[in-house]
Scaffold this motif. Structure first.
Motif, PDB file in Angstrom:
ATOM      1  N   LEU A  96      20.029 -49.787  52.035  1.00 40.41           N
ATOM      2  CA  LEU A  96      20.620 -50.041  50.719  1.00 40.41           C
ATOM      3  C   LEU A  96      21.867 -50.915  50.789  1.00 40.41           C
ATOM      4  CD1 LEU A  96      20.275 -46.459  49.148  1.00 40.41           C
ATOM      5  CD2 LEU A  96      18.754 -48.424  48.883  1.00 40.41           C
ATOM      6  N   SER A  97      22.056 -51.626  51.887  1.00 45.38           N
ATOM      7  CA  SER A  97      23.275 -52.429  52.034  1.00 45.38           C
ATOM      8  C   SER A  97      23.364 -53.524  50.979  1.00 45.38           C
ATOM      9  CB  SER A  97      23.339 -53.036  53.442  1.00 45.38           C
ATOM     10  OG  SER A  97      22.188 -53.821  53.703  1.00 45.38           O
ATOM     11  N   ALA A  98      22.235 -54.137  50.617  1.00 41.67           N
ATOM     12  CA  ALA A  98      22.255 -55.183  49.599  1.00 41.67           C
ATOM     13  C   ALA A  98      22.552 -54.595  48.222  1.00 41.67           C
ATOM     14  CB  ALA A  98      20.920 -55.924  49.578  1.00 41.67           C
ATOM     15  N   VAL A  99      22.039 -53.404  47.940  1.00 37.44           N
ATOM     16  CA  VAL A  99      22.342 -52.727  46.678  1.00 37.44           C
ATOM     17  C   VAL A  99      23.833 -52.422  46.587  1.00 37.44           C
ATOM     18  CG1 VAL A  99      21.921 -50.663  45.280  1.00 37.44           C
ATOM     19  CG2 VAL A  99      20.023 -51.728  46.515  1.00 37.44           C
ATOM     20  N   GLU A 100      24.404 -51.971  47.680  1.00 36.97           N
ATOM     21  CA  GLU A 100      25.836 -51.664  47.701  1.00 36.97           C
ATOM     22  C   GLU A 100      26.667 -52.926  47.457  1.00 36.97           C
ATOM     23  OE1 GLU A 100      29.280 -49.772  50.651  1.00 36.97           O
ATOM     24  OE2 GLU A 100      27.179 -49.781  51.275  1.00 36.97           O
ATOM     25  N   ALA A 101      26.245 -54.041  48.056  1.00 39.21           N
ATOM     26  CA  ALA A 101      26.987 -55.293  47.874  1.00 39.21           C
ATOM     27  C   ALA A 101      26.987 -55.719  46.410  1.00 39.21           C
ATOM     28  CB  ALA A 101      26.386 -56.387  48.743  1.00 39.21           C
ATOM     29  N   VAL A 102      25.863 -55.537  45.727  1.00 40.55           N
ATOM     30  CA  VAL A 102      25.788 -55.884  44.304  1.00 40.55           C
ATOM     31  C   VAL A 102      26.637 -54.931  43.478  1.00 40.55           C
ATOM     32  CG1 VAL A 102      24.275 -56.193  42.317  1.00 40.55           C
ATOM     33  CG2 VAL A 102      23.488 -56.891  44.581  1.00 40.55           C
ATOM     34  N   ALA A 103      26.555 -53.645  43.795  1.00 41.61           N
ATOM     35  CA  ALA A 103      27.352 -52.657  43.068  1.00 41.61           C
ATOM     36  C   ALA A 103      28.846 -52.968  43.176  1.00 41.61           C
ATOM     37  CB  ALA A 103      27.062 -51.251  43.600  1.00 41.61           C
ATOM     38  N   GLN A 104      29.263 -53.437  44.346  1.00 40.22           N
ATOM     39  CA  GLN A 104      30.680 -53.778  44.534  1.00 40.22           C
ATOM     40  C   GLN A 104      31.093 -54.933  43.640  1.00 40.22           C
ATOM     41  OE1 GLN A 104      32.221 -56.628  46.185  1.00 40.22           O
ATOM     42  NE2 GLN A 104      34.242 -55.699  45.854  1.00 40.22           N
ATOM     43  N   THR A 126      19.643 -42.606  44.220  1.00 40.64           N
ATOM     44  CA  THR A 126      20.395 -43.863  44.361  1.00 40.64           C
ATOM     45  C   THR A 126      21.131 -44.217  43.080  1.00 40.64           C
ATOM     46  OG1 THR A 126      18.804 -44.686  45.994  1.00 40.64           O
ATOM     47  CG2 THR A 126      20.215 -46.311  44.930  1.00 40.64           C
ATOM     48  N   GLY A 127      20.540 -43.900  41.924  1.00 39.78           N
ATOM     49  CA  GLY A 127      21.221 -44.159  40.657  1.00 39.78           C
ATOM     50  C   GLY A 127      22.551 -43.438  40.576  1.00 39.78           C
ATOM     51  N   ASP A 128      22.580 -42.190  41.035  1.00 40.64           N
ATOM     52  CA  ASP A 128      23.838 -41.437  41.073  1.00 40.64           C
ATOM     53  C   ASP A 128      24.848 -42.127  41.972  1.00 40.64           C
ATOM     54  OD1 ASP A 128      22.608 -39.596  39.466  1.00 40.64           O
ATOM     55  OD2 ASP A 128      22.581 -37.971  40.938  1.00 40.64           O
ATOM     56  N   TRP A 129      24.359 -42.538  43.140  1.00 35.69           N
ATOM     57  CA  TRP A 129      25.239 -43.172  44.125  1.00 35.69           C
ATOM     58  C   TRP A 129      25.819 -44.478  43.582  1.00 35.69           C
ATOM     59  CZ3 TRP A 129      23.957 -47.744  46.990  1.00 35.69           C
ATOM     60  CH2 TRP A 129      24.883 -48.073  47.994  1.00 35.69           C
ATOM     61  N   VAL A 130      24.986 -45.317  42.947  1.00 36.74           N
ATOM     62  CA  VAL A 130      25.460 -46.571  42.367  1.00 36.74           C
ATOM     63  C   VAL A 130      26.470 -46.292  41.265  1.00 36.74           C
ATOM     64  CG1 VAL A 130      24.775 -48.582  40.986  1.00 36.74           C
ATOM     65  CG2 VAL A 130      23.407 -47.907  42.971  1.00 36.74           C
ATOM     66  N   GLU A 131      26.176 -45.313  40.441  1.00 38.01           N
ATOM     67  CA  GLU A 131      27.082 -44.944  39.351  1.00 38.01           C
ATOM     68  C   GLU A 131      28.437 -44.508  39.894  1.00 38.01           C
ATOM     69  OE1 GLU A 131      25.849 -42.819  35.419  1.00 38.01           O
ATOM     70  OE2 GLU A 131      26.312 -41.262  36.903  1.00 38.01           O
ATOM     71  N   GLU A 132      28.422 -43.666  40.898  1.00 36.11           N
ATOM     72  CA  GLU A 132      29.677 -43.192  41.492  1.00 36.11           C
ATOM     73  C   GLU A 132      30.432 -44.329  42.176  1.00 36.11           C
ATOM     74  OE1 GLU A 132      28.332 -40.129  44.075  1.00 36.11           O
ATOM     75  OE2 GLU A 132      27.698 -38.804  42.428  1.00 36.11           O
ATOM     76  N   TYR A 133      29.696 -45.217  42.828  1.00 37.83           N
ATOM     77  CA  TYR A 133      30.328 -46.324  43.532  1.00 37.83           C
ATOM     78  C   TYR A 133      31.037 -47.254  42.558  1.00 37.83           C
ATOM     79  CZ  TYR A 133      30.989 -50.114  46.890  1.00 37.83           C
ATOM     80  OH  TYR A 133      31.560 -51.063  47.706  1.00 37.83           O
TER      81      TYR A 133
END
Length: 449
Positions: A96-104, A126-133
């Protein structure tokens, strides 16, 4: 509506182009500068029937823009799709590194309230994780909502699958966001299934795991058919007419590949492990598929035990027709086996030759067409069921080969026809045509008995 799609792979580019074709203002973002410049000039990074025409039309009309700036995409849109790759990590889970980069980037560029949609295939939660991030890293007080809206595209028919979907799944814990996405998707004319976010995330994996299971199941049945003398096509027809089963994904072959089934089956097994559950069925699906990819060379060695110094023609490199995608393609396993056995490989694919050269380099020879691959080869392996491989001039094929040996990994031809044409022919789950069969056939033809 104003949309941004981050990621211009199969999912992102096709989704963005189709949303633009329905009248939305779409920005497609990718960090690959060469890819973005190519798209601006009508150069497609992937092969997908019908995609180039839609992209060029909407780019010219101004509905579809391309940029490397995620900041621009976030700030100029109301809805942001995350459609980046989630390849398999070393442990089988999703990277999920690319997802994290977009979330940032979303977090640091919120300039208004936004809806963030996970279009990428991601594990449950993952939705929870993106939301929290995003909440933790955002630099303004603007609000946002994270929604799961998984894709169900098939490579080779991605445009039609997008424009005429079986269903649209919207996983949201926010009623207002769900209503906005209803409006966005209304022109597709498909049933909309509303779920919670967790369920939407599982639906994608469950669908792919089930379809992969059907493929491995019929391949196992094919292996039993070969041992018993039954015909897998007759078996598939007999069970496929049962409406509870259906005939979809019941075609025996050399195994599945591509960007979705291999990684998604491994990912759902990994997710189950993380929650303390052993997903035995899908674990077996993965193992069966690995073995199935080796079956063609195993059959070839039954005819030619020593492949050292032999030239083998390979027809098809992409994992399926109408795509140049070679991720997890059976051809990769076949080439590795042949090279390890000391054979020389001469390969041809209508679309995937450039991709193949990136993977195999100088280890294999690249033919200009199917007949060039077959010329002076000791045997042929049919790996991908492109139409042109199903319409070969069999007499010409036989004359070009050093020996009339064809191993058909996609059951493109009928054993009776191949016997009549004088081929030693093995397929998947159907009676083989051996040298002894040909001799007996020739004797009957000569005597008329």
């Amino acid at each position: 509506m104003k949309l941004t799609v981050v990621g211009t792979g199969y999912v992102g580019l096709v989704s963005g182009a189709c949303f633009a074709d329905l009248g939305n203002q779409v920005i497609c973002v990718d960090i690959d500068e060469a890819k973005i410049e190519g798209l601006k000039n009508g150069v497609m990074p992937i092969y997908e029937p019908g995609l180039k025409e839609i992209v060029e039309r909407n780019h010219e009309q101004g509905n579809l823009k391309f940029t490397t700036s995620i900041e621009q995409g976030v700030q100029e849109s109301d809805i942001i799709f995350i459609a980046v790759g989630t390849p398999s990590a070393e442990d089988g889970g999703a990277d999920l590194s690319a997802v994290e980069a977009v979330a940032q980037k979303i977090a640091t560029n919120l300039n208004d309230d936004k809806i963030v949609i996970n279009k990428s295939t991601v594990p449950v939660g993952t939705g929870d994780w993106v939301e929290e991030y995003i909440a933790k890293h955002k630099t303004t007080e603007h609000d946002f909502t994270v929604v799961s809206c998984p894709e169900f595209l098939r490579e080779g028919s991605a445009v039609s699958d997008t424009m005429e979907p079986d269903r649209i799944v919207i996983g949201s814990n926010d009623q207002q966001a769900a209503e906005t996405l209803d409006q966005l998707h209304q022109d597709f004319g498909a049933p909309i299934i509303h779920t919670d976010r967790y369920s939407a995330e599982v639906i994608k994996y469950a669908a792919n795991a089930f379809l992969a299971t059907k493929i491995s199941f019929i391949n196992e049945i094919a292996n039993i058919c070969e041992l018993t003398g039954a015909n897998v096509e007759e078996v598939a027809r007999g069970i496929g007419t049962d409406h509870r089963i259906s005939d979809k994904f019941l075609r025996a072959g050399v195994g599945f590949g591509g960007a979705c089934f291999p990684k998604d089956t491994k990912a759902i097994v990994k997710t189950a492990q993380e929650y303390g559950y052993d997903f035995k069925v899908v674990n077996s699906v993965v193992e069966v598929n690995k073995l199935q990819k080796k079956s063609l060379v195993t059959k070839l060695k039954q005819i030619l035990p020593d492949l050292a110094g032999r030239t083998i023609a390979l027809l098809g490199l992409a994992f399926k027709p109408n795509t140049d995608d070679m991720r997890e393609a059976p051809s990769r396993t076949v080439v590795k086996q042949l090279l390890e056995a000391g054979a020389e490989v001469k390969a041809y694919d209508p679309i995937a030759m450039e991709e193949a050269q990136e993977i195999f380099g100088d280890d294999i020879e690249y033919a200009t067409d199917a007949y060039d691959a077959l010329k002076d080869s000791d045997a042929a392996l049919l790996v991908t069921e492109w139409n042109e491989f199903q319409e070969l001039d069999l007499l010409r094929v036989k004359n070009l080969l050093q020996q009339p040996i064809l191993i058909d990994g996609r059951n493109c031809y009928q054993p009776a026809e191949m016997k009549e044409e004088g081929f030693i022919y093995h397929s998947v789950g159907r009676p083989a045509v051996t040298k002894e069969d040909l001799l007996a056939f020739e004797e009957i033809a000569a005597t008329g008995e």
